[in-house]
Design an enzyme around this catalytic site. Structure first.
Site, PDB file in Angstrom:
ATOM      1  N   GLU A 155       4.615  -1.841   6.233  1.00 50.30           N
ATOM      2  CA  GLU A 155       5.644  -1.219   7.081  1.00 50.30           C
ATOM      3  C   GLU A 155       6.666  -2.245   7.565  1.00 50.30           C
ATOM      4  OE1 GLU A 155       2.316   0.682   9.280  1.00 50.30           O
ATOM      5  OE2 GLU A 155       3.567   2.482   9.210  1.00 50.30           O
ATOM      6  N   ALA A 209      -1.601  -4.125  10.909  1.00 52.95           N
ATOM      7  CA  ALA A 209      -1.693  -4.307  12.356  1.00 52.95           C
ATOM      8  C   ALA A 209      -3.079  -4.884  12.650  1.00 52.95           C
ATOM      9  CB  ALA A 209      -1.500  -2.973  13.058  1.00 52.95           C
ATOM     10  N   GLU A 215      -4.170   3.295   6.364  1.00 51.99           N
ATOM     11  CA  GLU A 215      -4.545   3.687   7.722  1.00 51.99           C
ATOM     12  C   GLU A 215      -5.512   4.873   7.756  1.00 51.99           C
ATOM     13  OE1 GLU A 215      -1.428   2.788   6.837  1.00 51.99           O
ATOM     14  OE2 GLU A 215      -0.473   1.668   8.463  1.00 51.99           O
ATOM     15  N   GLY A 256       0.516  -2.026   8.495  1.00 50.77           N
ATOM     16  CA  GLY A 256       1.666  -2.565   9.218  1.00 50.77           C
ATOM     17  C   GLY A 256       2.390  -3.669   8.450  1.00 50.77           C
TER      18      GLY A 256
END
Ligand code: HXC
Length: 257
Positions: free
Chosen positions: A111, A65, A131, A108
């Site tokens: 993911e 992300a 993370e 992310g």
């Protein structure tokens, strides 16, 4: 349609989505989320498309992300604007999605790959959920999808340490289905997608839905789902065609109905 952060192409019956923010290693900000979701749902609505490939660059599938976009957010803002919420629409497409991963698939990015049905890894792929190194935790499905892919022991190790795993460990663990030389990645991903796209769409949608059901239901309920979905396919023209083709020793000509 032109998108700011991705490149979209149709090759035969396969829709290709290439993440294209090279200056930040395809970091996933709100714009790229919107673009990927728009492209994937458009392919999903198109009867001419039987499979989707999502890929990044040689160096990075996606490095996570977008940290700079998230940095200043408060908890309340993350909840109120449901910061990663649209990704659930990507995970919900009926069409099978192949993630072709080269280089970094971190946070992310990893993911996003796990939202896809098949992960094909280049031998250069590096996966992690780092993370916790940033003072947060996986927030795009990582804690739930990784454990289903690799089991508790491996998932806890990967998430709590934030360490990177290479393509070989990812395949051994069950996170990815195959590893190929980086130079062959896109060709091999295309072959997998072409193979899926050559089948009857109703059977492909039903099989994907049943696989998804297996992830979220107890066995007895999943078996009921399978039984109904299987039976329903006997009302399709393609079931008659597929079985007639077998009997007549020829290739089936599916019409996706
Ligand atoms: C924003 C990023 C980024 C990210 C890289 N960049 N990853 N920007 N968000 N996730 C930017 C860098 O700031 C840099 O921009 C440019 O991309 C190139 O990266 P470098 O670090 O210079 O490259 P390199 O030295 O080769 O290192 C590559 C890397 C490193 C190991 C992948 O970039 C890295 O560690 N990135 C962050 C990985 C990460 O923590 N991902 C998880 C994010 S959290 P400039 O402008 O400086 O040149 C997450 C949460 C999910 O995904 C949901 C729950 C919260």
């Amino acid at each position: 349609t032109e998108y700011a952060t991705i490149v979209v192409e149709t090759r035969g019956r396969v829709g290709w989505i290439t993440l294209n923010r090279p200056e930040v290693l395809n970091a996933l900000d709100t714009q790229i989320m919107r673009d990927v979701v728009a492209a994937a749902t458009a392919f999903d609505a198109d009867e001419g498309i039987g499979a989707i490939v999502v890929t990044g660059s040689e160096r990075a599938f996606a490095a996570g992300a977008d940290i700079k976009e998230m940095e200043s957010k408060t908890a309340r803002e993350m909840v109120e604007d449901d910061h990663f919420g649209d990704w659930s629409r990507f995970a919900a497409v009926r069409t099978p999605v192949v993630a072709a991963v080269s280089g970094y698939a971190l946070g992310g990015g990893c993911e996003l790959a796990m939202m896809c049905d098949i992960i094909l890894a280049a031998d250069t792929a590096k996966f992690a959920l780092p993370e916790l190194n940033l003072g947060v935790m996986p927030g795009m499905g990582g804690t739930q999808r990784l454990i289903r892919a690799v089991g508790y022991a491996k998932a806890a190790d990967i998430i709590l340490t934030g360490r990177r795993i290479d393509a070989v460990e990812a395949e051994r663990s069950g996170l990815v289905s195959r590893v190929v030389p980086a130079s062959d990645l896109l060709e091999e991903a295309g072959k997998i997608a072409d193979t899926i796209a050559s089948k009857s769409l109703p059977s492909v949608y039903a099989a994907k839905a049943a696989l998804d059901a297996a992830m979220e239901t107890p066995l007895a309920e999943g078996l009921r789902f399978e039984k109904e979905a299987f039976a329903a396919l006997f009302d399709t023209e393609d079931q008659k065609e597929g079985m007639a083709a077998f009997r007549e020793k020829r290739a089936p000509e599916f019409r996706n109905r």
